[in-house]
Design a protein around this motif. Structure first.
Motif, PDB file in Angstrom:
ATOM      1  N   GLN A 121      10.734  19.789 -14.738  1.00 37.35           N
ATOM      2  CA  GLN A 121      11.180  20.376 -15.984  1.00 37.35           C
ATOM      3  C   GLN A 121      11.232  19.311 -17.074  1.00 37.35           C
ATOM      4  N   GLN A 122      11.410  19.741 -18.318  1.00 32.95           N
ATOM      5  CA  GLN A 122      11.491  18.793 -19.426  1.00 32.95           C
ATOM      6  C   GLN A 122      12.601  17.770 -19.165  1.00 32.95           C
ATOM      7  N   GLY A 123      12.236  16.475 -19.299  1.00 29.23           N
ATOM      8  CA  GLY A 123      13.211  15.409 -19.115  1.00 29.23           C
ATOM      9  C   GLY A 123      13.428  14.992 -17.677  1.00 29.23           C
ATOM     10  N   GLN A 124      12.938  15.761 -16.719  1.00 29.99           N
ATOM     11  CA  GLN A 124      13.120  15.398 -15.318  1.00 29.99           C
ATOM     12  C   GLN A 124      12.155  14.286 -14.925  1.00 29.99           C
ATOM     13  N   ARG A 125      12.538  13.549 -13.870  1.00 24.02           N
ATOM     14  CA  ARG A 125      11.681  12.484 -13.360  1.00 24.02           C
ATOM     15  C   ARG A 125      11.652  12.529 -11.849  1.00 24.02           C
ATOM     16  N   ALA A 126      10.607  11.964 -11.292  1.00 23.49           N
ATOM     17  CA  ALA A 126      10.466  11.899  -9.843  1.00 23.49           C
ATOM     18  C   ALA A 126       9.856  10.551  -9.476  1.00 23.49           C
ATOM     19  N   SER A 127      10.343   9.977  -8.382  1.00 22.60           N
ATOM     20  CA  SER A 127       9.854   8.669  -7.932  1.00 22.60           C
ATOM     21  C   SER A 127       8.761   8.853  -6.896  1.00 22.60           C
ATOM     22  N   PHE A 128       7.948   7.812  -6.755  1.00 25.04           N
ATOM     23  CA  PHE A 128       6.894   7.837  -5.744  1.00 25.04           C
ATOM     24  C   PHE A 128       6.719   6.431  -5.188  1.00 25.04           C
ATOM     25  N   THR A 129       6.167   6.377  -3.991  1.00 23.16           N
ATOM     26  CA  THR A 129       5.845   5.113  -3.334  1.00 23.16           C
ATOM     27  C   THR A 129       4.471   5.235  -2.708  1.00 23.16           C
ATOM     28  N   LEU A 130       3.600   4.287  -3.053  1.00 21.75           N
ATOM     29  CA  LEU A 130       2.243   4.251  -2.508  1.00 21.75           C
ATOM     30  C   LEU A 130       2.069   2.936  -1.754  1.00 21.75           C
ATOM     31  N   SER A 131       1.711   3.012  -0.488  1.00 18.17           N
ATOM     32  CA  SER A 131       1.538   1.809   0.338  1.00 18.17           C
ATOM     33  C   SER A 131       0.193   1.856   1.040  1.00 18.17           C
ATOM     34  N   TYR A 132      -0.611   0.807   0.838  1.00 14.54           N
ATOM     35  CA  TYR A 132      -1.928   0.723   1.460  1.00 14.54           C
ATOM     36  C   TYR A 132      -2.211  -0.732   1.828  1.00 14.54           C
ATOM     37  N   PRO A 133      -2.884  -0.942   2.940  1.00  7.87           N
ATOM     38  CA  PRO A 133      -3.229  -2.314   3.313  1.00  7.87           C
ATOM     39  C   PRO A 133      -4.271  -2.906   2.357  1.00  7.87           C
ATOM     40  N   VAL A 134      -4.293  -4.239   2.307  1.00 12.95           N
ATOM     41  CA  VAL A 134      -5.281  -4.918   1.470  1.00 12.95           C
ATOM     42  C   VAL A 134      -6.687  -4.652   2.005  1.00 12.95           C
ATOM     43  N   GLN A 135      -6.824  -4.710   3.317  1.00 13.84           N
ATOM     44  CA  GLN A 135      -8.093  -4.352   3.945  1.00 13.84           C
ATOM     45  C   GLN A 135      -7.807  -3.658   5.276  1.00 13.84           C
ATOM     46  N   SER A 136      -8.676  -2.754   5.650  1.00 15.84           N
ATOM     47  CA  SER A 136      -8.516  -2.046   6.915  1.00 15.84           C
ATOM     48  C   SER A 136      -9.830  -1.374   7.270  1.00 15.84           C
ATOM     49  N   ALA A 137     -10.109  -1.372   8.555  1.00 24.04           N
ATOM     50  CA  ALA A 137     -11.338  -0.732   9.032  1.00 24.04           C
ATOM     51  C   ALA A 137     -11.143   0.749   9.284  1.00 24.04           C
ATOM     52  N   ASP A 138      -9.902   1.162   9.530  1.00 28.99           N
ATOM     53  CA  ASP A 138      -9.644   2.536   9.932  1.00 28.99           C
ATOM     54  C   ASP A 138      -8.815   3.328   8.927  1.00 28.99           C
ATOM     55  N   LEU A 139      -7.997   2.638   8.129  1.00 27.66           N
ATOM     56  CA  LEU A 139      -7.061   3.324   7.234  1.00 27.66           C
ATOM     57  C   LEU A 139      -7.520   3.197   5.787  1.00 27.66           C
ATOM     58  N   PRO A 140      -7.074   4.126   4.934  1.00 28.09           N
ATOM     59  CA  PRO A 140      -7.346   3.943   3.498  1.00 28.09           C
ATOM     60  C   PRO A 140      -6.764   2.606   3.035  1.00 28.09           C
ATOM     61  N   SER A 141      -7.536   1.833   2.313  1.00 24.57           N
ATOM     62  CA  SER A 141      -7.084   0.509   1.905  1.00 24.57           C
ATOM     63  C   SER A 141      -7.673   0.165   0.539  1.00 24.57           C
ATOM     64  N   LEU A 142      -7.205  -0.970   0.012  1.00 23.18           N
ATOM     65  CA  LEU A 142      -7.730  -1.462  -1.261  1.00 23.18           C
ATOM     66  C   LEU A 142      -9.127  -2.053  -1.105  1.00 23.18           C
ATOM     67  N   ASN A 143      -9.515  -2.271   0.151  1.00 29.84           N
ATOM     68  CA  ASN A 143     -10.869  -2.747   0.434  1.00 29.84           C
ATOM     69  C   ASN A 143     -11.173  -4.078  -0.268  1.00 29.84           C
ATOM     70  N   ILE A 144     -10.195  -4.983  -0.230  1.00 23.83           N
ATOM     71  CA  ILE A 144     -10.358  -6.306  -0.831  1.00 23.83           C
ATOM     72  C   ILE A 144     -10.814  -7.267   0.267  1.00 23.83           C
ATOM     73  N   GLU A 145     -11.952  -7.912   0.050  1.00 28.76           N
ATOM     74  CA  GLU A 145     -12.531  -8.781   1.080  1.00 28.76           C
ATOM     75  C   GLU A 145     -12.467 -10.258   0.731  1.00 28.76           C
ATOM     76  N   GLU A 146     -12.211 -10.594  -0.532  1.00 31.18           N
ATOM     77  CA  GLU A 146     -12.146 -12.002  -0.920  1.00 31.18           C
ATOM     78  C   GLU A 146     -11.128 -12.177  -2.048  1.00 31.18           C
ATOM     79  N   PRO A 147     -10.609 -13.398  -2.203  1.00 34.84           N
ATOM     80  CA  PRO A 147      -9.605 -13.644  -3.252  1.00 34.84           C
ATOM     81  C   PRO A 147     -10.167 -13.352  -4.639  1.00 34.84           C
ATOM     82  N   GLY A 148      -9.266 -13.031  -5.535  1.00 34.90           N
ATOM     83  CA  GLY A 148      -9.637 -12.724  -6.911  1.00 34.90           C
ATOM     84  C   GLY A 148      -8.532 -11.956  -7.603  1.00 34.90           C
TER      85      GLY A 148
END
Length: 793
Positions: A121-148
């Motif tokens: 509703q107007q003025g209402q807020r809701a929190s969220f949390t998103l957690s993902y590995p930096v790299q992973s072969a099986d799970l959704p991830s950021l797919n980061i392979e090298e520093p940067g």
């Protein structure tokens, strides 16, 4: 159909059209930046936490983003969903800014949307949390392979009431990755999930300038020797106290360079305090007590109230003195004055106060020897006019100008912003530039409680910063600080970290900045490069000079108007003339330059770049007007006393009595300017040293007439500047002229001859012809009566 039935059908038709409009329009309205005025946004997303803020081989391998979605629109929003997206590593420093706004085509989804709230509703807020590995072969991830440095984005979708599902907002930030940690889901012996450390084969040589500066706080138009000192406001009392802005910056530098935290002194070698001498002058004056003007621009005549920051100022200054004993310290331009505007003023003395005298001020107050040979421009751009000013101000030796690099020319056929060239270059025999990356400077300026866009920043790199959270802006600053070290192919392998001089950081932000700089050194991505090394290496460039940099377009409101420049030039010129006439008060030791110095420095405060760009001209006009009024009062304080009557001269050489008045606290050398009428000659009394108070004078004159005349008397400085107001004296002379002198002389000669003749005739017993026509003397009746008295025998 009846009239009422027709009206009912028309009403239903209009309602249907309105409903269709409400349903269709929200789907086609473009999303504006969240929080921007008039954007018509429905929801706003904010990043509240990013863990870890810097990913390393030893950090948590899972990146967690915590945020909040708030309904800021005028209707409910259903099916509120968020999704984390990421982009490829930044390959050129402009990408540190351009990835934070504009197109989202470079971003890819990490996973599917997750629902935050079925409805907000107007003025209402809701929190969220998103957690993902930096790299992973099986799970959704950021797919980061090298520093940067990797751009990340949290996208929020929803369905506004009377609308369709749409992308409603996004929040972006940069994620620095020093090293890639192993896949948390991989088996312990899996070689494919091994950590990836950074490439430290070409560390960047890093110099960190830590600012301690503030906008001008001394009240305008108050000359030296005024006690107690007057401030325009009492904000410094809060800033210097525990938890205040300046105390936070000083405390962070103390902690980060202490022996337990920095045992090898590596960060201490890299760091140099950039201190505004105007701030030191102000804080030093506060330590002996001060008052605050009720009217910030009321000058010395404004009512005052007691200041509350004396103890905080004394403690802060003592801590700075102690830190300056073990850390490099260098002054900024006095009051952070705009050197381009100062060049337009064209006053050599004011220029010297701005760029050559700050070292002596810092040395005197802190009891150290500050670093010489560098001009820290901070928020100003190095332009051709600034190069000219620094060249003229440095006739012997040279100065290294630390300023933002000029933008590189862009190909008109390309939308890609070209990399910025931060290679040092010589612009004149006296001026060498040591540029810092404007993208880094802008990222640092965006951090903290008061984000800002530096005036030197090219429009191609300017992005909205106020709608982002402090956490997101901190992430951007940390990533920008680490970017060059993480890109071994980026040239040159030097980096100057130059935040805005009036940086406003929380304790968390300040600690994070210095901790990240220390981490870069400890991890091998950077090595310390002291400011003295920057000066020595840059000064050794070949003598061939590059063309002077062009004047940037920038914000037109940041340019000081011609009216302000002209007023500063006129008032400063008169002030120098008055200063040249002032001497030393033997009783107090106050000198003329000391007495007028705060007023000259006020001219630099009027040109300060610490003031918000849109307010610069207005505040400058107020300060200059106040100083001009004070200078007028100083000139009017030395004058001839009006006697209010007339003088009568007894003889032709009677001196003219005068009284001079000096209401200044120092003696002044003056000349009398007497407008004498024809027939009056005035002796030149030469230069008169007029002490404070009254001085009676007797001016030698010679008058050759007998009449009442008007004589105009005024004062000028020894160099001819008029002082006070002229006084008209009424002078009446009884002196004889030459004709009367000869008549009197002739009459005296005739009288002498006549008296001599009479005496000659009497000596010879002859009657004098002058007595022949004189009647005989009649006997006195009393004598006759006495002669015939009956008592006679």
């Amino acid at each position: 159909m009846t009239r009422q039935g027709a009206a009912s059908v028309l009403a239903r038709l209009l309602a249907a059209v309105a409903l269709v409009t409400l349903v269709v329009l929200p789907a086609v309205v473009p999303r504006a930046a969240a929080g921007e005025p008039g954007s018509g946004s429905f929801v706003q997303i904010r990043i509240d936490d990013v863990t870890p803020d810097v990913v390393s081989t030893t950090s948590d391998p899972v990146v967690t983003v915590v945020g909040t979605v708030t309904n800021v629109g005028d209707r409910p929003v259903r099916d509120v969903m968020v999704r984390l997206e990421h982009a490829a590593a930044v390959t050129a420093s402009p990408g540190l800014r351009t990835n934070l706004a504009g197109s989202v085509e470079q971003y890819e989804a990490v996973s599917d949307f997750i629902t935050v709230a079925p409805e907000l509703q107007q003025g209402q807020r809701a929190s969220f949390t998103l957690s993902y590995p930096v790299q992973s072969a099986d799970l959704p991830s950021l797919n980061i392979e090298e520093p940067g440095v990797y751009p990340a984005l949290v996208n929020v979708n929803g369905t506004p009431d009377y609308g369709e599902p749409a992308r409603l907002d996004d929040a972006r930030f940069l994620l620095p990755v020093l090293g890639v940690p192993r896949d948390p889901a991989a088996p312990a012996g899996d070689s494919l999930s091994a950590v990836t450390p950074p490439d430290t084969s070409r560390p960047v040589r890093m110099t960190v300038l830590w600012p301690l500066a503030d906008k001008p706080r001394l009240a305008a138009g108050v000359p030296g020797g005024t006690t107690p000192v007057r401030l325009a406001d009492d904000d410094l009392a809060t800033s210097l106290a525990s938890g205040g802005r300046l105390e936070t910056l000083l405390g962070a530098a103390e902690f980060a360079t202490s022996d337990p935290v920095d045992p090898g002194g590596q960060l201490r070698s890299s760091l140099c305090l950039a201190v505004d001498p105007d701030l030191l002058v102000t804080v030093n004056a506060m330590t002996v007590g001060y008052v605050v003007n009720e009217n910030p621009f009321g000058g010395i005549g404004s009512p005052t109230r007691p200041g509350t920051g004396q103890a905080a100022a004394a403690e802060w200054l003592d801590r700075l003195k102690a830190l300056a004993q073990r850390v490099c310290i260098a002054p900024t331009v006095y009051a952070q004055a705009d050197l381009g505007a100062l060049r337009r003023v064209g006053d050599a003395g004011l220029t010297a106060t701005a760029v050559t005298e700050p070292n002596d001020i810092v040395d005197q107050i802190l009891g150290v020897t500050s670093v010489r040979g560098a001009t820290l421009l901070g928020d100003g751009a190095l332009t051709g006019s600034v190069v000219g000013l620094l060249s003229d101000a440095t006739p012997v030796g040279q100065t290294v100008a630390v300023s933002a690099a000029a933008p590189s020319p862009q190909d008109a056929a390309s939308d890609v912003v070209p990399p910025v060239d931060v290679t040092p270059r010589r612009y004149s025999p006296q001026v060498v530039a040591a540029p810092f990356d404007p993208a880094l400077g802008a990222a640092l300026a965006g951090a903290g409680a008061e984000p800002r866009t530096p005036s030197y920043l090219d429009s191609e790199l300017a992005v909205p910063v106020r709608q982002d959270s402090e956490v997101a802006r901190r992430q951007d600053a940390l990533a920008a600080l680490l970017w060059r070290g993480l890109r071994p192919d980026a040239e040159p392998r030097t980096q100057i970290v130059m935040p805005p001089l009036t940086w406003n950081l929380s304790a968390v932000d300040a600690q994070a900045m210095l901790t990240t700089a220390a981490t870069a050194i400890r991890s091998g991505l950077a090595v310390p490069r002291p400011l003295t090394a920057v000066i020595a290496e840059t000064a050794a460039l070949p003598p061939a000079a590059a063309p002077p940099p062009e004047e940037p377009a920038g914000n037109p409101n940041a340019r000081f108007s011609d009216g302000v420049i002209g007023a500063i030039g006129g008032t400063t010129g008169r002030l120098w003339g008055l200063t040249a006439a002032l001497t030393v008060d033997e009783r107090t030791g106050l000198t003329g330059p000391q007495y007028t110095a705060p007023l000259r420095e006020d001219m630099l405060r009027a040109l300060s770049e610490s003031v918000p760009q849109n307010a610069r001209n207005g505040l400058a006009e107020q300060r200059v007007r106040t100083v001009t009024d004070t200078v007028d009062d100083l000139f009017g304080a030395v004058t001839v006393v009006n006697p209010g009557g007339s003088y009568t001269l007894a003889t032709e050489r009677s001196p003219l009595p005068l009284a001079l008045r000096n209401d200044l606290p120092v003696p002044i050398r003056v000349r009398l300017d007497i407008d004498a009428p024809p027939g009056m000659t005035v002796d030149d009394m030469g230069v008169i040293e007029l002490p404070p108070g009254f001085l009676p004078l007797r001016v030698p004159i010679e008058v050759h007439f007998t009449q009442r005349v008007a004589v105009d008397v005024s004062l000028r400085t020894a160099d001819g500047l008029p002082l006070g107001e002229s006084v008209r004296l009424s002078v009446h002379s009884n002196a004889y002229g030459k004709v009367l002198f000869f008549i009197t002389l002739s009459a005296g000669a005739v009288l002498f001859l006549l008296a001599g003749r009479r005496l000659w005739h009497r000596f010879r017993g002859q009657p004098d012809r002058a007595d022949l026509d004189r009647p005989s003397r009649r006997p006195d009746p009393v004598d006759t009566a006495l002669a015939h008295s009956p008592d006679d025998p």
